[in-house]
Scaffold this motif. Sequence first.
Motif, short mmCIF file in Angstrom:
data_model
loop_
_atom_site.label_atom_id
_atom_site.label_comp_id
_atom_site.label_asym_id
_atom_site.label_seq_id
_atom_site.Cartn_x
_atom_site.Cartn_y
_atom_site.Cartn_z
N ASN A 75 -5.62 12.38 -0.59
CA ASN A 75 -5.05 11.45 -1.57
C ASN A 75 -3.57 11.17 -1.28
OD1 ASN A 75 -7.46 11.10 -2.93
ND2 ASN A 75 -7.00 12.63 -4.49
N ASN A 76 -2.84 12.19 -0.85
CA ASN A 76 -1.43 12.01 -0.50
C ASN A 76 -1.31 11.02 0.66
OD1 ASN A 76 1.33 12.32 -0.16
ND2 ASN A 76 1.26 14.54 0.07
N GLY A 77 -2.17 11.16 1.66
CA GLY A 77 -2.17 10.23 2.79
C GLY A 77 -2.60 8.83 2.38
N ILE A 78 -3.63 8.73 1.56
CA ILE A 78 -4.11 7.43 1.09
C ILE A 78 -2.99 6.71 0.32
CG2 ILE A 78 -5.71 6.26 -0.49
CD1 ILE A 78 -7.77 8.53 0.27
N ARG A 79 -2.31 7.45 -0.54
CA ARG A 79 -1.22 6.88 -1.33
C ARG A 79 -0.15 6.26 -0.43
NH1 ARG A 79 -0.46 11.25 -3.57
NH2 ARG A 79 -2.00 11.03 -5.21
N ARG A 80 0.12 6.89 0.71
CA ARG A 80 1.18 6.43 1.62
C ARG A 80 0.69 5.47 2.70
NH1 ARG A 80 5.43 10.99 2.09
NH2 ARG A 80 4.98 12.26 0.28
N SER A 81 -0.61 5.23 2.73
CA SER A 81 -1.17 4.36 3.77
C SER A 81 -0.68 2.93 3.61
CB SER A 81 -2.70 4.42 3.74
OG SER A 81 -3.21 3.85 2.54
N LYS A 82 -0.49 2.26 4.74
CA LYS A 82 0.01 0.89 4.75
C LYS A 82 -1.01 -0.09 5.29
CE LYS A 82 4.75 2.43 5.35
NZ LYS A 82 5.81 2.68 6.30
N GLY A 83 -2.12 0.40 5.81
CA GLY A 83 -3.06 -0.45 6.51
C GLY A 83 -4.07 -1.15 5.62
N GLN A 84 -4.60 -2.24 6.15
CA GLN A 84 -5.71 -2.94 5.50
C GLN A 84 -6.94 -2.05 5.48
OE1 GLN A 84 -6.80 -6.66 7.39
NE2 GLN A 84 -8.70 -6.82 6.23
N TYR A 85 -7.12 -1.29 6.54
CA TYR A 85 -8.29 -0.42 6.66
C TYR A 85 -7.89 1.03 6.50
CZ TYR A 85 -10.09 -4.66 8.82
OH TYR A 85 -10.46 -5.95 9.08
N LEU A 86 -8.81 1.82 5.98
CA LEU A 86 -8.58 3.25 5.81
C LEU A 86 -9.70 4.02 6.48
CD1 LEU A 86 -6.85 5.47 4.34
CD2 LEU A 86 -8.70 5.49 2.67
N ALA A 87 -9.33 5.03 7.25
CA ALA A 87 -10.29 5.93 7.87
C ALA A 87 -9.83 7.36 7.62
CB ALA A 87 -10.37 5.66 9.37
N LEU A 88 -10.79 8.26 7.48
CA LEU A 88 -10.49 9.68 7.31
C LEU A 88 -10.98 10.43 8.54
CD1 LEU A 88 -11.71 10.13 3.61
CD2 LEU A 88 -9.39 9.65 4.40
N LEU A 89 -10.16 11.33 9.03
CA LEU A 89 -10.53 12.14 10.20
C LEU A 89 -9.97 13.54 9.99
CD1 LEU A 89 -11.78 12.13 13.09
CD2 LEU A 89 -9.48 11.63 13.94
N ASP A 90 -10.84 14.52 9.99
CA ASP A 90 -10.37 15.90 9.82
C ASP A 90 -9.72 16.40 11.10
OD1 ASP A 90 -11.19 15.97 7.20
OD2 ASP A 90 -13.06 17.05 7.61
N SER A 91 -8.91 17.44 10.97
CA SER A 91 -8.14 17.95 12.10
C SER A 91 -8.97 18.71 13.11
CB SER A 91 -6.99 18.82 11.60
OG SER A 91 -7.50 19.95 10.90
N ASP A 92 -10.27 18.85 12.87
CA ASP A 92 -11.16 19.47 13.86
C ASP A 92 -12.28 18.52 14.29
OD1 ASP A 92 -12.63 19.51 11.50
OD2 ASP A 92 -13.22 21.60 11.68
N ASP A 93 -12.09 17.22 14.05
CA ASP A 93 -13.06 16.20 14.44
C ASP A 93 -12.45 15.31 15.51
OD1 ASP A 93 -14.97 17.07 12.60
OD2 ASP A 93 -14.30 15.69 11.05
#
Length: 170
Positions: A75-93
């Motif tokens: 949520n912290n990252g989403i709040r600060r995101s600037k892009g039209q698109y959003l993707a989630l990637l875990d640190s072990d993927d």
Amino acid sequence: MEKDLVSIVMPCYNGKRFIGESIESVINQTYPKWELLIVDDGSTDDSINVIKHYQTDKRIKLIRQSNSGSAAARNNGIRRSKGQYLALLDSDDIWKPNFLEEQIRFMKEKSAICVYSSYAMINKNSKEILKPVKVKDKITSKDMESLNYIGCLTGLYDQSKHGKIFLKRN
């Protein structure tokens, strides 16, 4: 909101072992218009130093917070995101190099708000194990109410359609 930019949110808690490979899978994308928001969730290992090594690429941003869990980090990252698109990637993927390019192309062809894909599971040596996880061709909101059918690392969402969507915290 920046048109065609993909904001990738990567939560990290003690991810030193694999995060370098995850970051490299983003750097190696054939689609170049992205920002990587790595949210360190109070790691106590050497994750921060691994992340800082990659910050010579100005598209990679480190956000630090006290340990609050992966949903809060996302949520912290989403709040600060600037892009039209959003993707989630875990640190072990990791992603294959053409992941973003193919997802965005498919999204634009189908005028979709969200796309997702099947995925393979890998072991600690990055070798595929088990059978790939195959997803349904179409997932309804009712499907999602009963089970999360979309693997976190495979989803891509167009934030310009319905705004930012945050995760529920447990």
